[in-house]
Design a protein around this motif. Structure first.
Motif, PDB file in Angstrom:
ATOM      1  N   LYS A 103      57.641 -11.416 -17.885  1.00 58.00           N
ATOM      2  CA  LYS A 103      56.608 -10.886 -18.764  1.00 58.00           C
ATOM      3  C   LYS A 103      55.218 -11.123 -18.182  1.00 58.00           C
ATOM      4  N   THR A 104      54.240 -10.465 -18.870  1.00 66.30           N
ATOM      5  CA  THR A 104      52.823 -10.621 -18.515  1.00 66.30           C
ATOM      6  C   THR A 104      52.178 -11.552 -19.524  1.00 66.30           C
ATOM      7  N   THR A 105      51.379 -12.501 -19.042  1.00 63.63           N
ATOM      8  CA  THR A 105      50.711 -13.453 -19.932  1.00 63.63           C
ATOM      9  C   THR A 105      49.213 -13.411 -19.690  1.00 63.63           C
ATOM     10  N   PHE A 106      48.452 -13.861 -20.694  1.00 61.23           N
ATOM     11  CA  PHE A 106      46.995 -13.843 -20.630  1.00 61.23           C
ATOM     12  C   PHE A 106      46.434 -15.217 -20.996  1.00 61.23           C
ATOM     13  N   SER A 107      45.398 -15.603 -20.285  1.00 61.76           N
ATOM     14  CA  SER A 107      44.624 -16.789 -20.645  1.00 61.76           C
ATOM     15  C   SER A 107      43.182 -16.371 -20.844  1.00 61.76           C
ATOM     16  N   ARG A 108      42.526 -16.896 -21.888  1.00 61.57           N
ATOM     17  CA  ARG A 108      41.156 -16.501 -22.213  1.00 61.57           C
ATOM     18  C   ARG A 108      40.228 -17.688 -22.045  1.00 61.57           C
ATOM     19  N   LEU A 109      39.144 -17.471 -21.268  1.00 58.25           N
ATOM     20  CA  LEU A 109      38.150 -18.518 -21.011  1.00 58.25           C
ATOM     21  C   LEU A 109      36.842 -18.113 -21.672  1.00 58.25           C
ATOM     22  N   ILE A 110      36.258 -19.038 -22.434  1.00 59.54           N
ATOM     23  CA  ILE A 110      34.939 -18.798 -23.005  1.00 59.54           C
ATOM     24  C   ILE A 110      34.069 -20.015 -22.762  1.00 59.54           C
ATOM     25  N   GLY A 111      32.745 -19.746 -22.737  1.00 56.08           N
ATOM     26  CA  GLY A 111      31.823 -20.854 -22.549  1.00 56.08           C
ATOM     27  C   GLY A 111      30.383 -20.395 -22.576  1.00 56.08           C
ATOM     28  N   TYR A 112      29.477 -21.302 -22.867  1.00 51.65           N
ATOM     29  CA  TYR A 112      28.048 -20.996 -22.881  1.00 51.65           C
ATOM     30  C   TYR A 112      27.464 -21.373 -21.518  1.00 51.65           C
ATOM     31  N   ILE A 113      26.654 -20.455 -20.976  1.00 53.37           N
ATOM     32  CA  ILE A 113      26.065 -20.683 -19.645  1.00 53.37           C
ATOM     33  C   ILE A 113      24.843 -21.566 -19.799  1.00 53.37           C
ATOM     34  N   ASP A 114      24.974 -22.787 -19.400  1.00 49.26           N
ATOM     35  CA  ASP A 114      23.841 -23.716 -19.469  1.00 49.26           C
ATOM     36  C   ASP A 114      23.288 -23.979 -18.070  1.00 49.26           C
ATOM     37  N   ASP A 115      24.195 -24.162 -17.142  1.00 51.00           N
ATOM     38  CA  ASP A 115      23.809 -24.452 -15.762  1.00 51.00           C
ATOM     39  C   ASP A 115      24.672 -23.586 -14.848  1.00 51.00           C
ATOM     40  N   ILE A 116      24.025 -22.688 -14.079  1.00 50.44           N
ATOM     41  CA  ILE A 116      24.810 -21.773 -13.243  1.00 50.44           C
ATOM     42  C   ILE A 116      25.519 -22.512 -12.108  1.00 50.44           C
ATOM     43  N   GLN A 117      25.133 -23.755 -11.833  1.00 52.90           N
ATOM     44  CA  GLN A 117      25.817 -24.528 -10.807  1.00 52.90           C
ATOM     45  C   GLN A 117      27.143 -25.073 -11.309  1.00 52.90           C
ATOM     46  N   LEU A 118      27.262 -25.199 -12.640  1.00 48.98           N
ATOM     47  CA  LEU A 118      28.489 -25.736 -13.237  1.00 48.98           C
ATOM     48  C   LEU A 118      28.768 -24.993 -14.531  1.00 48.98           C
ATOM     49  N   LEU A 119      29.719 -24.084 -14.489  1.00 48.79           N
ATOM     50  CA  LEU A 119      30.143 -23.358 -15.676  1.00 48.79           C
ATOM     51  C   LEU A 119      31.310 -24.110 -16.306  1.00 48.79           C
ATOM     52  N   SER A 120      31.363 -24.103 -17.645  1.00 46.49           N
ATOM     53  CA  SER A 120      32.458 -24.812 -18.304  1.00 46.49           C
ATOM     54  C   SER A 120      32.660 -24.277 -19.712  1.00 46.49           C
ATOM     55  N   GLY A 121      33.757 -24.643 -20.309  1.00 49.71           N
ATOM     56  CA  GLY A 121      34.048 -24.222 -21.675  1.00 49.71           C
ATOM     57  C   GLY A 121      35.492 -24.480 -22.023  1.00 49.71           C
ATOM     58  N   LYS A 122      35.968 -23.714 -22.975  1.00 48.16           N
ATOM     59  CA  LYS A 122      37.344 -23.858 -23.430  1.00 48.16           C
ATOM     60  C   LYS A 122      38.178 -22.676 -22.975  1.00 48.16           C
ATOM     61  N   ALA A 123      39.439 -22.965 -22.693  1.00 51.11           N
ATOM     62  CA  ALA A 123      40.395 -21.939 -22.326  1.00 51.11           C
ATOM     63  C   ALA A 123      41.537 -21.938 -23.329  1.00 51.11           C
ATOM     64  N   ILE A 124      41.928 -20.765 -23.778  1.00 49.28           N
ATOM     65  CA  ILE A 124      43.076 -20.609 -24.656  1.00 49.28           C
ATOM     66  C   ILE A 124      44.197 -20.024 -23.816  1.00 49.28           C
ATOM     67  N   LEU A 125      45.183 -20.835 -23.546  1.00 45.14           N
ATOM     68  CA  LEU A 125      46.254 -20.413 -22.663  1.00 45.14           C
ATOM     69  C   LEU A 125      47.188 -19.441 -23.369  1.00 45.14           C
ATOM     70  N   PHE A 126      48.094 -18.845 -22.601  1.00 42.47           N
ATOM     71  CA  PHE A 126      49.001 -17.825 -23.133  1.00 42.47           C
ATOM     72  C   PHE A 126      49.892 -18.371 -24.239  1.00 42.47           C
ATOM     73  N   ASN A 127      50.094 -19.718 -24.237  1.00 40.99           N
ATOM     74  CA  ASN A 127      50.949 -20.316 -25.261  1.00 40.99           C
ATOM     75  C   ASN A 127      50.152 -20.812 -26.470  1.00 40.99           C
ATOM     76  N   GLY A 128      48.828 -20.544 -26.473  1.00 43.22           N
ATOM     77  CA  GLY A 128      47.996 -20.934 -27.600  1.00 43.22           C
ATOM     78  C   GLY A 128      47.331 -22.284 -27.455  1.00 43.22           C
ATOM     79  N   ASN A 129      47.684 -23.019 -26.409  1.00 46.31           N
ATOM     80  CA  ASN A 129      47.064 -24.327 -26.217  1.00 46.31           C
ATOM     81  C   ASN A 129      45.610 -24.179 -25.774  1.00 46.31           C
ATOM     82  N   GLU A 130      44.735 -25.067 -26.247  1.00 53.08           N
ATOM     83  CA  GLU A 130      43.325 -25.104 -25.855  1.00 53.08           C
ATOM     84  C   GLU A 130      43.135 -26.201 -24.826  1.00 53.08           C
TER      85      GLU A 130
END
Length: 996
Positions: free
Chosen positions: A491-518
């Motif tokens: 099958k095909t799975t998807f992971s979603r990454l979101i985050g606020y851009i505070d420092d372009i040298q270091l991007l970060s945030g939360k990821a919601i994996l294909f199984n729903g885990n954060e």
């Protein structure tokens, strides 16, 4: 999940509210804003050389109020923190047609030309359109304005690009939001060009020399009109008079034309700003001597696709070389201290302006000079330095906000403010996250490349073992959202990454994996973003080919200088009473024939072993049409005595070099035979590599071309309904009679005016009639195109009726029929050796013509009238021996001393005599032999052709072509845009050649 959705909702709402406060909506109705706006913590370029770090720019009502490090910010002020950003004055382009509709071709008159203007109350020639004012037909072009704004421009000069005198130009601020303040100056510039108007079918002028003559006559008429001598009103001349104090801009369109325009400017005490074309580096010394300010486009040619050898072979070396050298033009101009502004003119797309400018900088153009050429210099040229081009107090608030140095390829232009109104190019609130990153999602490592545009980035994610992971990236209000798509066998799975851009040298945030885990994700920047296409275009990897004099094939690496030369043991054809001297020495020194004799010596001389070789004076071609720019005929009227070939000598025509290889040192360049009274001629010495002015024979006698026969009565023009007088041979005679009578009356009018000491109104200076008066006063000689005996007799009768003598009949193929009458009249003959039957009126031509005329006592020369024949005139001279049993010595004079006598320059050239100019040719054989080659051709002691050097140059040219073709193949391999090779279509002029 609800928390995440709520967070996303507020994250999209709050930044938008902030953005609306920081970036007021510029669409729709504009409210007048009299508040102050302060831009703080910016690097501010007040001028290209006056720079403030961490400064504040304060503006109000579209003007700069203050700028500095200690500016006081008023209370009622909108403050914008530009920490890390730069502010530059907006650019100025003073040569455009922005907002002006292109004039449409006038086809209402059909195919037939118009000879007289139908516009009453205007100048007699419709190409003089000085009464046109650009502001009267101007319509603001918002789409085009946005193109210019995105390129950094804030102000443009615009005018109607049509005609020779084009009228006034206006100055426009690219203010998209307040049309009431856009017009900075209604009439600021006055424009000229070497281009016919599209809205007239008036035949004259049809050539470049005609345009130059028209400009001269226009300025003479202007002076006459201003002094109150005219009895009628002329709106064109009145406009010229009113606009004399405006900035005078001349679109020359070529480096040689820039020199021609400056020549006119010098004659009339004018100061043209010259708009060039980008090849000024090829004639930089002459351009510098004009002391003119320039406007320069940067439309560098695209690389040629030379992958097909057959097409590549069609390319001329000069075109291949220009592609290679063009990016250096701005550096060369700057290094020579020439003041110039830059323009977007001639670019296919405005967006190419920045790319080309950065390329010029890569090739050595100084960045500060580049900024000056776009800001302070154009402002100074326009006399508007207090208003535009800088951010000094009181100037218009025209500036761009950038992420860094404006001429750094990585820099982003965010905004362009014009008169205090903001135009957004890239949203300054959006952080530029483009670049290379090491991405970690949970414990999984990836490589992440973000490219594309700031507002529409593109994502490429790969695993550490270089397997691509499909991904889609979006950025909104500094929130980043990425979807990673993974596939396995089931099958095909998807992971979603979101985050606020505070420092372009270091991007970060939360990821919601294909199984729903954060889980947490982070991306550490490893490299900045560089636009791959731009970098490719700007890559400097081509060796620049050295410029030559001229900058074409067989050009010299440096300008040549006179030498002291000693020819030893030559067979010397003196053309003097001494005849042909065997084993004789000739010393050339200081550009003259210094000594002739045996056993000569000079310690400073380069000795040339001439044993078994022949030394002659240089060949003189009495009738040539090579090396003429943009028209050999000014056929727009039945008389064009006002034009002169001296204006349009093309010093870069390769036929000059070919003539030198054929032993030709001097030529008379003649107007064609399209009209009975043609133009004035130019006597030139072929000093290859020098300027046209340096080629002109010093203090040359005055000549003019007349013509008889089929050409002047338009028998071969192909016009459906010819309208120009004359249409018959008897009409041709009447033209001469009428014009000489007019010239007599014109001369008498001026003499009477001078006797009256100016008590009456001054007559109008007429360049055409002034030239004909010189003939009547025996100050100018006539070379007359002729064939038929009846017309030859007619022309001599007309001359005798007006008390002057014809100087030369050229072609004169029926001269043998009237040799006695020609001898009696005292006219010479410059003929062909054995041309006949190429048109009806030469059916009676015979190869014995020259010898028969010679034996009758007429001074005879052989001429070429042809680019190919001119380089083998030595063989043409030999035909006098074949057909007429003329001695070799006398036959040689047919192409040396006799044409010198016809041109009245035999006191300096035409024979080898002590004191004469050292214009000599060394031949490897008898010069009349078909086996003879010119080994050395020397003019005034300068060796302009050398057979051995020629052979070396051929090898060098082949090597250079291969090097340039290699560079072009590399360009194509790199994916650069290329153009199809085009064979240069060179028009070879002859007597009857007409311009389209």
């Amino acid at each position: 999940m609800k928390k995440i959705l709520l967070l996303l909702f507020f994250s999209t709402l709050l930044p938008k509210i902030y953005a609306q406060e920081y970036f007021p909506n510029n669409e729709g109705v504009k409210n007048t804003n009299n508040n102050f706006t302060a831009f703080t913590n910016a690097k501010i370029y007040i001028t290209p050389t006056q720079i403030i770090e961490n400064g504040t720019l304060l503006i109000q009502n579209g003007k700069v109020i203050s700028v500095g490090n200690n500016s006081i910010i008023p209370k009622n002020c909108t403050t914008i923190n530009l920490n890390g950003k730069s502010i530059y004055p907006s650019f100025i382009d003073i040569y455009t047609s922005f907002g002006i509709e292109k004039p449409k071709n006038n086809s209402s008159s059909g195919r037939n030309p118009l000879y007289d203007s139908k516009k009453e109350g205007h100048y007699w020639n419709e190409n003089i359109r000085s009464e046109v004012n650009a502001y009267e037909s101007f319509n603001y072009d918002q789409p085009k304005a946005e193109e210019l704004l995105k390129a950094g421009f804030g102000v443009v000069g615009t005018h109607v690009q049509d005609g020779i005198a084009r009228g006034t130009g206006t100055l426009i601020a690219l203010n998209n939001f307040d049309k009431s303040t856009r017009l900075l100056s209604e009439k600021l510039t006055n424009h000229f060009a070497f281009t016919r108007s599209a809205v007239t079918n008036q035949s004259y002028p049809s050539s470049l020399m005609g345009m130059m003559a028209l400009l001269r006559q226009m300025y003479l008429d202007l002076d006459w009109y201003k002094n109150g001598n005219s009895t009628t009103k002329d709106v064109s001349l009145e406009a010229l008079a009113k606009n004399e104090n405006l900035i005078q801009i001349f679109d020359s369109g070529d480096k040689l034309n820039s020199l021609r325009a400056s020549k006119i400017a010098k004659e009339f005490g004018l100061n043209y700003v010259l708009k060039g074309i980008g090849n000024e580096f090829e004639r930089i010394e002459e351009i510098k001597k004009t002391n003119s300010k320039l406007i320069i486009p940067i439309n560098f040619p695209e690389a040629y696709d030379v992958s097909d050898p057959n097409q590549a072979n069609q390319m001329e070396l000069k075109d291949l070389r220009f592609w290679n050298q063009a990016p250096t033009n701005l550096k060369v101009l700057s290094d020579n201290g020439i003041v110039f502004a830059l323009t977007t003119d001639k670019l296919k797309k405005v967006e190419d302006f920045r790319i080309n400018l950065l390329k010029a900088i890569k090739y050595g153009f100084d960045k500060t000079k580049a900024l000056e050429a776009l800001t302070t210099i154009p402002a100074s040229i326009l006399g508007k330095s207090n208003e535009i081009g800088s951010l000094k107090t009181g100037s218009y608030a025209n500036f761009v906000i950038t992420s860094g140095a404006i001429f750094d390829e990585k820099t982003t232009i965010y905004e362009n403010w014009v008169q205090g109104s903001k135009y957004v190019i890239n949203d300054i609130t959006i952080k530029d996250i483009r670049g290379d990153y090491d991405l970690t999602v949970a414990n999984q490592q990836y490589k992440w490349k973000i490219s594309g545009e700031i507002t529409a980035p593109k994502s490429i994610i790969t695993t550490l073992d270089s397997k691509k992971v499909s991904s889609k990236l979006s950025v909104s209000n500094n929130w980043i959202s990425t979807v990673m798509k993974s596939m396995d066998s089931t099958k095909t799975t998807f992971s979603r990454l979101i985050g606020y851009i505070d420092d372009i040298q270091l991007l970060s945030g939360k990821a919601i994996l294909f199984n729903g885990n954060e889980v947490k994700w982070s991306a550490v920047r490893t490299a900045p973003f560089i636009k791959p296409i731009d970098s490719l275009k700007l890559e400097k990897n081509n060796t620049i080919i050295a410029t030559t004099f001229p900058n074409v094939a067989y050009g010299n690496s440096k300008k040549l200088t006179p030498q002291t030369l000693l020819f030893k043991n030559a067979t010397v054809w003196t053309n003097e009473k001494e005849g042909i001297l065997e084993e004789t020495d000739v010393l050339v020194k200081n550009g003259k024939i210094a000594s002739i004799g045996k056993n000569l010596s000079d310690a400073s001389a380069t000795v040339i072993d001439a044993k078994g070789k022949h030394l002659t004076s240089g060949i003189i071609d009495e009738h040539s049409h090579i090396a003429i720019s943009n028209g050999v005929n000014e056929g727009g009227q039945n008389s064009s005595a006002e034009v002169t070939i001296q204006d349009v000598v093309n010093s870069e025509d390769v036929n000059i070099y070919r003539d030198l290889a054929g032993g030709v040192t001097t030529s008379q360049l003649l107007h064609g035979s399209a009209n009975p009274i043609g133009g004035r001629s130019a006597i030139v010495k072929w000093k290859w590599g020098l300027s046209a002015e340096e080629m002109l024979y010093e203090d040359q006698p005055k000549f003019i071309k007349f013509a008889l026969g089929e050409n002047v009565k338009q028998a071969n023009w192909g016009i459906v309904n010819p309208t120009r007088f004359p249409q018959t041979r008897m009409g041709v005679e009447q033209v001469f009679t009428d014009y000489f009578q007019r010239a007599k009356e014109y001369d008498a009018t001026w003499k009477n005016y001078k006797v009256s000491k100016g008590k009456s109104k001054a007559p109008r200076v007429d360049l055409e009639l002034q030239t004909l008066v010189e003939i009547l006063n025996k100050e100018r000689f006539i070379t007359c195109h002729s064939y038929v005996q009846s017309e030859i007799l007619m022309m001599m009768n007309v001359a005798e009726r007006f008390n002057f003598r014809m100087n030369t009949f050229t072609h004169i193929l029926e001269g043998y029929k009237v040799a006695d009458k020609m001898k009696e009249h005292g006219v010479g003959a410059s003929t062909f050796a054995d041309w006949w039957a190429y048109k009806f009126e030469v059916n009676d031509a015979i190869p014995y013509n020259g010898p028969i005329l010679h034996n009758a006592g007429v001074l005879v020369a052989y001429n070429s009238d042809d680019a190919e024949m001119s380089r083998r005139l030595n063989q043409e001279a030999a035909k006098a021996v074949k057909y007429g049993n003329i001695s070799e010595e006398e036959a040689w004079k047919f192409v040396t001393l006799n044409p010198a006598k016809l041109l009245h320059i035999d006191n300096k050239v035409g024979s080898i005599k002590i004191g004469k100019d050292a214009d000599v040719v060394l031949w490897n054989n008898n010069p009349l032999s078909i086996y003879a080659k010119a080994e050395k051709t020397i003019i005034e002691g300068v060796m302009y052709y050398d057979l051995q050097k020629d052979e070396e140059q051929r090898v060098a040219i082949a090597k250079e072509r291969n090097e340039l073709i290699g560079q072009l193949l590399q360009e194509k391999n790199k994916g650069m845009i290329t153009q199809e090779p085009k064979k240069a279509e060179k028009k070879e002029y002859q007597c009857d050649t007409l311009e389209n």
